[in-house]
Write a protein that holds these residues in place. Structure first.
Motif, PDB file in Angstrom:
ATOM      1  N   ALA A 107      42.659  45.449  31.482  1.00 51.24           N
ATOM      2  CA  ALA A 107      42.833  44.612  32.549  1.00 51.24           C
ATOM      3  C   ALA A 107      44.269  46.181  33.145  1.00 51.24           C
ATOM      4  O   ALA A 107      43.986  45.596  34.890  1.00 51.24           O
ATOM      5  CB  ALA A 107      45.229  43.714  31.909  1.00 51.24           C
ATOM      6  N   GLN A 108      44.106  47.077  32.537  1.00 50.62           N
ATOM      7  CA  GLN A 108      44.352  47.744  33.600  1.00 50.62           C
ATOM      8  C   GLN A 108      43.190  48.611  34.325  1.00 50.62           C
ATOM      9  O   GLN A 108      43.354  49.131  35.409  1.00 50.62           O
ATOM     10  CB  GLN A 108      45.078  49.240  32.323  1.00 50.62           C
ATOM     11  CG  GLN A 108      45.996  49.171  31.838  1.00 50.62           C
ATOM     12  CD  GLN A 108      46.300  50.231  30.990  1.00 50.62           C
ATOM     13  OE1 GLN A 108      45.579  51.487  31.009  1.00 50.62           O
ATOM     14  NE2 GLN A 108      47.353  50.127  29.486  1.00 50.62           N
ATOM     15  N   VAL A 109      42.388  48.770  34.019  1.00 45.94           N
ATOM     16  CA  VAL A 109      41.372  49.078  34.710  1.00 45.94           C
ATOM     17  C   VAL A 109      40.281  47.900  35.865  1.00 45.94           C
ATOM     18  O   VAL A 109      40.070  48.852  36.689  1.00 45.94           O
ATOM     19  CB  VAL A 109      39.631  49.150  33.552  1.00 45.94           C
ATOM     20  CG1 VAL A 109      37.809  49.226  34.407  1.00 45.94           C
ATOM     21  CG2 VAL A 109      39.995  50.179  32.929  1.00 45.94           C
ATOM     22  N   VAL A 110      40.788  46.644  35.434  1.00 43.84           N
ATOM     23  CA  VAL A 110      39.914  45.649  36.460  1.00 43.84           C
ATOM     24  C   VAL A 110      41.473  45.742  37.855  1.00 43.84           C
ATOM     25  O   VAL A 110      40.840  46.164  38.501  1.00 43.84           O
ATOM     26  CB  VAL A 110      40.399  44.046  36.515  1.00 43.84           C
ATOM     27  CG1 VAL A 110      40.711  43.705  36.856  1.00 43.84           C
ATOM     28  CG2 VAL A 110      39.095  44.030  34.779  1.00 43.84           C
ATOM     29  N   ASN A 111      42.539  46.288  37.748  1.00 40.49           N
ATOM     30  CA  ASN A 111      43.530  45.706  38.383  1.00 40.49           C
ATOM     31  C   ASN A 111      43.340  47.620  38.674  1.00 40.49           C
ATOM     32  O   ASN A 111      43.443  47.637  40.506  1.00 40.49           O
ATOM     33  CB  ASN A 111      45.427  46.131  37.644  1.00 40.49           C
ATOM     34  CG  ASN A 111      45.086  44.858  37.270  1.00 40.49           C
ATOM     35  OD1 ASN A 111      44.868  44.045  37.993  1.00 40.49           O
ATOM     36  ND2 ASN A 111      46.541  44.731  35.930  1.00 40.49           N
ATOM     37  N   LEU A 112      42.878  48.519  38.619  1.00 34.13           N
ATOM     38  CA  LEU A 112      42.596  49.494  39.159  1.00 34.13           C
ATOM     39  C   LEU A 112      41.538  49.978  39.932  1.00 34.13           C
ATOM     40  O   LEU A 112      41.967  50.136  41.225  1.00 34.13           O
ATOM     41  CB  LEU A 112      42.391  50.965  37.939  1.00 34.13           C
ATOM     42  CG  LEU A 112      41.366  52.554  38.395  1.00 34.13           C
ATOM     43  CD1 LEU A 112      42.770  53.065  39.358  1.00 34.13           C
ATOM     44  CD2 LEU A 112      41.022  52.901  37.473  1.00 34.13           C
ATOM     45  N   MET A 113      40.362  48.828  40.179  1.00 31.89           N
ATOM     46  CA  MET A 113      39.114  48.813  40.935  1.00 31.89           C
ATOM     47  C   MET A 113      39.775  47.568  41.756  1.00 31.89           C
ATOM     48  O   MET A 113      39.958  48.341  42.786  1.00 31.89           O
ATOM     49  CB  MET A 113      37.969  48.047  40.414  1.00 31.89           C
ATOM     50  CG  MET A 113      37.466  48.734  38.629  1.00 31.89           C
ATOM     51  SD  MET A 113      36.423  48.325  37.730  1.00 31.89           S
ATOM     52  CE  MET A 113      34.859  47.651  38.914  1.00 31.89           C
ATOM     53  N   LYS A 114      40.832  47.025  41.593  1.00 29.51           N
ATOM     54  CA  LYS A 114      40.897  46.457  42.621  1.00 29.51           C
ATOM     55  C   LYS A 114      41.720  47.088  43.578  1.00 29.51           C
ATOM     56  O   LYS A 114      41.626  46.751  44.545  1.00 29.51           O
ATOM     57  CB  LYS A 114      41.956  44.818  42.235  1.00 29.51           C
ATOM     58  CG  LYS A 114      41.235  43.777  41.972  1.00 29.51           C
ATOM     59  CD  LYS A 114      42.092  42.687  40.655  1.00 29.51           C
ATOM     60  CE  LYS A 114      42.627  41.820  41.832  1.00 29.51           C
ATOM     61  NZ  LYS A 114      42.186  40.688  42.064  1.00 29.51           N
ATOM     62  N   ASP A 115      42.478  47.686  43.136  1.00 29.59           N
ATOM     63  CA  ASP A 115      43.907  48.745  43.811  1.00 29.59           C
ATOM     64  C   ASP A 115      43.005  49.502  44.474  1.00 29.59           C
ATOM     65  O   ASP A 115      42.236  49.826  46.072  1.00 29.59           O
ATOM     66  CB  ASP A 115      44.199  49.763  43.269  1.00 29.59           C
ATOM     67  CG  ASP A 115      45.711  49.024  42.707  1.00 29.59           C
ATOM     68  OD1 ASP A 115      45.629  47.471  42.836  1.00 29.59           O
ATOM     69  OD2 ASP A 115      46.529  49.170  41.312  1.00 29.59           O
ATOM     70  N   ILE A 116      41.659  50.122  44.634  1.00 21.93           N
ATOM     71  CA  ILE A 116      40.444  51.131  45.106  1.00 21.93           C
ATOM     72  C   ILE A 116      40.114  50.381  46.552  1.00 21.93           C
ATOM     73  O   ILE A 116      39.801  50.615  47.356  1.00 21.93           O
ATOM     74  CB  ILE A 116      39.839  51.473  44.098  1.00 21.93           C
ATOM     75  CG1 ILE A 116      40.491  52.842  42.968  1.00 21.93           C
ATOM     76  CG2 ILE A 116      38.609  52.470  45.134  1.00 21.93           C
ATOM     77  CD1 ILE A 116      39.412  53.119  41.854  1.00 21.93           C
ATOM     78  N   GLN A 117      39.035  49.029  45.731  1.00 16.85           N
ATOM     79  CA  GLN A 117      38.701  48.241  46.458  1.00 16.85           C
ATOM     80  C   GLN A 117      39.867  48.408  47.985  1.00 16.85           C
ATOM     81  O   GLN A 117      39.446  47.703  48.871  1.00 16.85           O
ATOM     82  CB  GLN A 117      38.526  47.185  46.248  1.00 16.85           C
ATOM     83  CG  GLN A 117      37.452  46.115  47.245  1.00 16.85           C
ATOM     84  CD  GLN A 117      37.336  44.649  46.395  1.00 16.85           C
ATOM     85  OE1 GLN A 117      37.911  44.159  45.272  1.00 16.85           O
ATOM     86  NE2 GLN A 117      35.546  44.185  46.342  1.00 16.85           N
ATOM     87  N   LYS A 118      41.009  47.614  48.190  1.00 21.03           N
ATOM     88  CA  LYS A 118      41.985  47.280  49.088  1.00 21.03           C
ATOM     89  C   LYS A 118      42.230  49.130  49.818  1.00 21.03           C
ATOM     90  O   LYS A 118      42.164  49.254  50.939  1.00 21.03           O
ATOM     91  CB  LYS A 118      43.368  47.241  48.330  1.00 21.03           C
ATOM     92  CG  LYS A 118      43.945  45.702  47.783  1.00 21.03           C
ATOM     93  CD  LYS A 118      44.875  45.508  47.531  1.00 21.03           C
ATOM     94  CE  LYS A 118      45.228  44.582  46.360  1.00 21.03           C
ATOM     95  NZ  LYS A 118      46.090  44.133  45.758  1.00 21.03           N
ATOM     96  N   LYS A 119      42.252  50.555  49.345  1.00 22.27           N
ATOM     97  CA  LYS A 119      42.345  51.363  49.793  1.00 22.27           C
ATOM     98  C   LYS A 119      41.072  51.848  50.133  1.00 22.27           C
ATOM     99  O   LYS A 119      40.778  52.364  51.398  1.00 22.27           O
ATOM    100  CB  LYS A 119      42.500  52.847  48.910  1.00 22.27           C
ATOM    101  CG  LYS A 119      44.108  52.075  48.366  1.00 22.27           C
ATOM    102  CD  LYS A 119      44.092  53.435  47.233  1.00 22.27           C
ATOM    103  CE  LYS A 119      45.680  52.885  46.328  1.00 22.27           C
ATOM    104  NZ  LYS A 119      45.859  54.209  45.213  1.00 22.27           N
TER     105      LYS A 119
END
Length: 309
Positions: free
Chosen positions: A190-202
């Motif tokens: 969950a942490q890694v997927v949320n990280l990937m989603k945050d990076i995608q937004k940026k």
């Protein structure tokens, strides 16, 4: 979305491996899909369905047997020149399944992450190189002190963050995440997927997210493709696939997802699907539209039968 130009367009991709004079494994057999800038395309299917092979063929770790792959409007499926290879290696990156096996155990994290910068001469000085590594470490939730450690000194989740940092430092347009979370604990996933989603937004980066965990694919993906025996059976938005699955294989996959509610889990019925006895021939079907982006591989007769069910 259809009015925009695809970042990646895969057209009738085939990847065959000759085992002997009489036998050839058709790992990928005529797959077509597209990925748009800033979106996540989830590719799901059971082990051996050809998911990872598609990712490796797209990034040219394998030489495609047939078909076309267009990336940023450039055909990358044929013979590439030196500049084309350089552009491909910078603008398309991969996160591998095993975070330990994909990191050089003899190199420090700073050198692992900066490897792409070194190859493509993407820094002005050693200080500039170091600062770029520090910035990317912060982006993936690691500190500057981690730069001088070795991979064995990290947990599985931290190693995968290092793998993500190595891919991100080249500022790519597309990242192919090949089972990037399957080797991690559920909480770390969950942490890694949320990280990937945050990076995608940026960064507005696009992902080809290869996985077999449908719950995680539902969470991260904008569109989904269902793969079986090297054929793309059904594709559409996450909502289309999960609310209205048409192909029997897709229905069987979705029915196998465990429910967090114990009462609902007791009543859940897993649908069986066996290609050998189903009477379905993937080679006879065509991709047929069901409206929107929803398409399914079927003959006309099969489509009528499945939509009535």
């Amino acid at each position: 979305m259809e009015n925009r130009r695809p970042l990646l367009e895969v057209v009738d991709l085939k990847q065959h491996f000759r085992v002997s004079r009489k036998f050839t494994v058709k790992a990928v057999d005529g797959v077509s899909f597209e990925i748009y800038p800033g979106e996540t395309y989830g590719l799901v299917g059971e082990s051996g369905s050809g998911k990872s092979t598609i990712g490796r063929s797209i990034i040219r770790l394998y030489e495609p047997t047939n078909g076309k792959v267009f990336f940023n409007g450039m055909d990358i499926s044929g013979k590439l020149g030196t500049n084309d290879w350089s552009n491909l290696r910078m603008k398309m990156q991969m996160i591998f399944q095993d975070p330990m096996a994909s990191l050089n155990p003899r190199k420090k994290v700073v050198d692992i992450i900066a490897q792409g910068l070194d190859i493509h001469k993407q820094y002005d000085s050693m200080e500039d190189r170091k600062q770029k590594v520090y910035r990317i470490l912060e982006m993936v939730g690691l500190s500057h002190e981690h730069a001088n450690r070795y991979p064995h000194q990290f947990s599985g989740g931290q190693r995968q963050r290092i793998g993500i940092a190595r891919a991100l430092i080249m500022n790519p347009d597309l990242i192919i995440a090949d089972e990037a979370i399957s080797a991690l604990d559920v909480s770390i996933q969950a942490q890694v997927v949320n990280l990937m989603k945050d990076i995608q937004k940026k960064t507005n980066i696009a992902y080809l997210f290869i996985a077999h965990d449908l719950s995680m694919v539902k969470y991260i993906s904008d569109r989904i493709g269902v793969l079986h025996y090297g054929h793309l059976l059904e594709t559409g938005t996450t909502e289309e696939i999960f609310s209205n699955p048409v192909h029997p294989y897709t229905r069987s996959l979705l029915s196998a997802i465990p429910k967090p509610n114990p009462d609902a889990e007791k009543k859940r019925i897993a649908l069986a699907y066996d290609y050998g006895t189903s009477g379905i021939d993937y080679n006879k079907g065509e991709m047929r539209s069901l409206g929107g982006t929803h398409r399914v591989l079927a003959t006309e007769t099969e489509l009528v039968e499945w939509t009535k069910a």
